[in-house]
Design a protein around this motif. Structure first.
Motif, PDB file in Angstrom:
ATOM      1  N   ASP A   1       0.772  -1.364  -0.005  1.00 36.85           N
ATOM      2  CA  ASP A   1      -0.138  -0.058   0.040  1.00 36.85           C
ATOM      3  C   ASP A   1       1.102   1.345  -0.147  1.00 36.85           C
ATOM      4  N   GLY A   2       2.329   1.026  -0.168  1.00 33.13           N
ATOM      5  CA  GLY A   2       2.987   2.371  -0.277  1.00 33.13           C
ATOM      6  C   GLY A   2       3.708   2.935   1.035  1.00 33.13           C
ATOM      7  N   THR A   3       3.164   2.146   2.245  1.00 32.32           N
ATOM      8  CA  THR A   3       3.488   2.711   3.488  1.00 32.32           C
ATOM      9  C   THR A   3       5.067   2.245   3.995  1.00 32.32           C
ATOM     10  N   TYR A   4       5.797   2.698   4.647  1.00 28.07           N
ATOM     11  CA  TYR A   4       7.049   2.607   5.041  1.00 28.07           C
ATOM     12  C   TYR A   4       7.242   2.993   6.602  1.00 28.07           C
ATOM     13  N   GLU A   5       8.064   2.343   7.255  1.00 27.29           N
ATOM     14  CA  GLU A   5       8.413   2.660   8.646  1.00 27.29           C
ATOM     15  C   GLU A   5       9.692   2.344   8.982  1.00 27.29           C
ATOM     16  N   PHE A   6      10.536   3.133   9.847  1.00 24.67           N
ATOM     17  CA  PHE A   6      11.897   2.463  10.321  1.00 24.67           C
ATOM     18  C   PHE A   6      12.263   3.316  11.379  1.00 24.67           C
ATOM     19  N   GLN A   7      13.381   2.877  12.235  1.00 26.29           N
ATOM     20  CA  GLN A   7      13.985   3.690  13.284  1.00 26.29           C
ATOM     21  C   GLN A   7      15.310   4.341  12.609  1.00 26.29           C
ATOM     22  N   ALA A   8      15.469   5.517  13.489  1.00 33.16           N
ATOM     23  CA  ALA A   8      16.641   6.420  12.892  1.00 33.16           C
ATOM     24  C   ALA A   8      16.938   7.226  14.296  1.00 33.16           C
ATOM     25  N   VAL A   9      17.956   8.255  14.041  1.00 29.95           N
ATOM     26  CA  VAL A   9      18.134   8.982  15.010  1.00 29.95           C
ATOM     27  C   VAL A   9      17.985  10.385  14.578  1.00 29.95           C
ATOM     28  N   LEU A  10      17.806  11.277  15.767  1.00 30.77           N
ATOM     29  CA  LEU A  10      17.326  12.513  15.328  1.00 30.77           C
ATOM     30  C   LEU A  10      18.638  13.296  14.753  1.00 30.77           C
ATOM     31  N   PRO A  11      18.499  13.697  13.429  1.00 32.68           N
ATOM     32  CA  PRO A  11      19.601  14.373  12.786  1.00 32.68           C
ATOM     33  C   PRO A  11      20.091  15.870  13.385  1.00 32.68           C
ATOM     34  N   VAL A  12      21.213  15.975  13.210  1.00 27.51           N
ATOM     35  CA  VAL A  12      21.908  17.375  13.878  1.00 27.51           C
ATOM     36  C   VAL A  12      22.614  18.100  12.720  1.00 27.51           C
ATOM     37  N   ILE A  13      22.845  19.448  13.080  1.00 29.65           N
ATOM     38  CA  ILE A  13      23.663  20.295  12.154  1.00 29.65           C
ATOM     39  C   ILE A  13      25.048  19.615  11.978  1.00 29.65           C
ATOM     40  N   TYR A  14      25.740  19.778  10.881  1.00 32.29           N
ATOM     41  CA  TYR A  14      27.022  19.231  10.898  1.00 32.29           C
ATOM     42  C   TYR A  14      27.636  20.314   9.715  1.00 32.29           C
ATOM     43  N   PRO A  15      29.056  20.103   9.593  1.00 38.05           N
ATOM     44  CA  PRO A  15      29.904  20.738   8.473  1.00 38.05           C
ATOM     45  C   PRO A  15      30.116  19.841   7.303  1.00 38.05           C
ATOM     46  N   ILE A  16      30.015  20.287   6.280  1.00 38.92           N
ATOM     47  CA  ILE A  16      30.620  19.494   5.031  1.00 38.92           C
ATOM     48  C   ILE A  16      32.196  19.405   5.205  1.00 38.92           C
ATOM     49  N   PRO A  17      32.652  18.241   4.703  1.00 40.59           N
ATOM     50  CA  PRO A  17      34.256  18.459   4.731  1.00 40.59           C
ATOM     51  C   PRO A  17      34.871  19.473   4.586  1.00 40.59           C
ATOM     52  N   SER A  18      35.681  19.979   5.266  1.00 43.65           N
ATOM     53  CA  SER A  18      36.390  21.285   5.365  1.00 43.65           C
ATOM     54  C   SER A  18      37.868  20.790   5.316  1.00 43.65           C
ATOM     55  N   ASP A  19      38.366  19.715   5.415  1.00 44.64           N
ATOM     56  CA  ASP A  19      39.750  19.450   5.612  1.00 44.64           C
ATOM     57  C   ASP A  19      40.549  19.168   4.234  1.00 44.64           C
TER      58      ASP A  19
END
Length: 352
Positions: A215-233
């Motif tokens: 029926d098109g439904t989905y569900e999964f566990q994840a973690v709350l996303p956070v702010i992060y930097p793009i690779p700057s090295d």
């Protein structure tokens, strides 16, 4: 005294081994009589002659793209008065960018991202009618080793962040559920790092593939996303520092959708109130993708969702994807030069 007489040699010169090896290796053996005279070129005549020597290309799309690239690249060089030192700096920068790439890091995609090129290409190639889920940038952290995650299970290992339940439904434009759609999702952990940024990475984490129910439904566990930097090295980070630009992305959850007969959708969900929501370093945020997350304090429901206890965060989002036919109709509106070049209708375009 006998005068020295100089005579021109008209007999064919011996073909060098290097020349023959190049021909044998597949180098084009072009009839030079078909080519323009490339001697004594000036800044004014160089552009047209580069375009002319490329004109033997048999691929109409490639021929058109290269013609426009040469035209605009040469015009840019003249416009800014590019110096030899700046040209060499650019060459060295691109070389370092390539050297920074690996199987799990794509510095060139990151470079495209910070120029807004990725966002522009995505927008032009994925126009959406009202009601369809919008596209956003892929980013440099997608991998090819995502594992299949059973419905309702976690894409993240234990201790990677505050638990989040993600659920919703995937439908077509008529509201019918799209079953068997593969959702690939990835995110950072609570420290702001993707799994590929850790040394000694053994297997994927905070990423996975979930297949929608009939029926098109989905569900999964994840973690709350956070702010992060793009690779700057790397070189891209160094360039941003010189431009006095920040390197941060608002917290988000990447998601792609793949199903035969439907357009492949690359998108992400963002969250209201984020400090960098209006100044994403890679220009990816769309207002339509900003989605509320609710904190749930209910231990019984938490355990039902597969968490040890509450609280947990709840993210519910439905997605609407286009069929390949619907997507083609929309693309013809934004990619007119592409279709004109492959269909022999370039005369219809009004190009400078």
């Amino acid at each position: 005294m006998t005068a020295t007489v100089h005579t021109s040699i008209s007999k064919p010169k011996k073909v060098s081994r290097a020349y023959q090896e190049a021909i044998d290796g597949g180098a084009p053996d072009i009839d030079v009589s078909l080519l323009p005279n490339l001697t004594d070129l000036s800044a004014d005549s160089l552009t047209d002659n580069v375009i002319a020597i490329n004109s033997l290309c048999e691929n109409p799309r490639l021929k058109f793209v290269m013609e426009r690239l040469v035209k605009h690249l040469h015009a840019f060089t003249k416009e800014v008065g590019l110096t030899t030192e700046e040209w060499m700096t650019a060459i060295e920068f691109l070389t370092k960018t390539g050297q920074t790439c690996s199987d799990i890091r794509q510095e060139f995609i990151l470079l495209s991202d910070i120029f807004g090129l990725s966002a522009l290409v995505d927008t032009l190639n994925n126009p959406k009618p009202a009601g369809a889920t919008e596209v956003t940038v892929l980013g440099p952290f997608e991998t090819n080793d995502c594992k299949d995650i059973p419905m309702g299970q976690s894409i993240a290992s234990e201790g990677k962040g505050e638990p989040m339940w993600v659920s919703g439904r995937v439908t077509d434009m008529q509201g019918k559920g799209v079953g068997g759609c593969v959702i690939e999702t990835w995110e950072t952990d609570e420290e702001g790092f993707y799994d590929t940024q850790y040394e000694g990475r053994v297997e994927p984490d905070c990423r996975g593939k979930i297949t929608t129910a009939p029926d098109g439904t989905y569900e999964f566990q994840a973690v709350l996303p956070v702010i992060y930097p793009i690779p700057s090295d790397g070189p891209v980070g160094a360039l941003l520092r010189k431009l006095n630009r920040h390197v941060f992305r608002p917290s988000h959850l990447h998601m792609t959708f793949t199903k035969p007969g439907f357009e492949h959708l690359v998108t992400a969900l963002y969250f209201p109130g984020d400090k960098y929501l209006s100044s994403d370093a890679v220009f990816g945020v769309k207002s339509s993708l900003v989605t509320e997350v609710t904190e749930i304090h209910d231990d019984e429901l938490a355990k039902k969702r597969g968490f040890k206890s509450g609280p947990f965060y709840d993210l519910h989002r439905d997605f609407v994807i286009l069929t390949t036919e619907e997507a083609e109709v929309e693309k013809r509106k934004t990619l007119a030069p592409y279709y004109a070049s492959i269909e022999g209708r370039l005369a219809e375009l009004q190009l400078d």
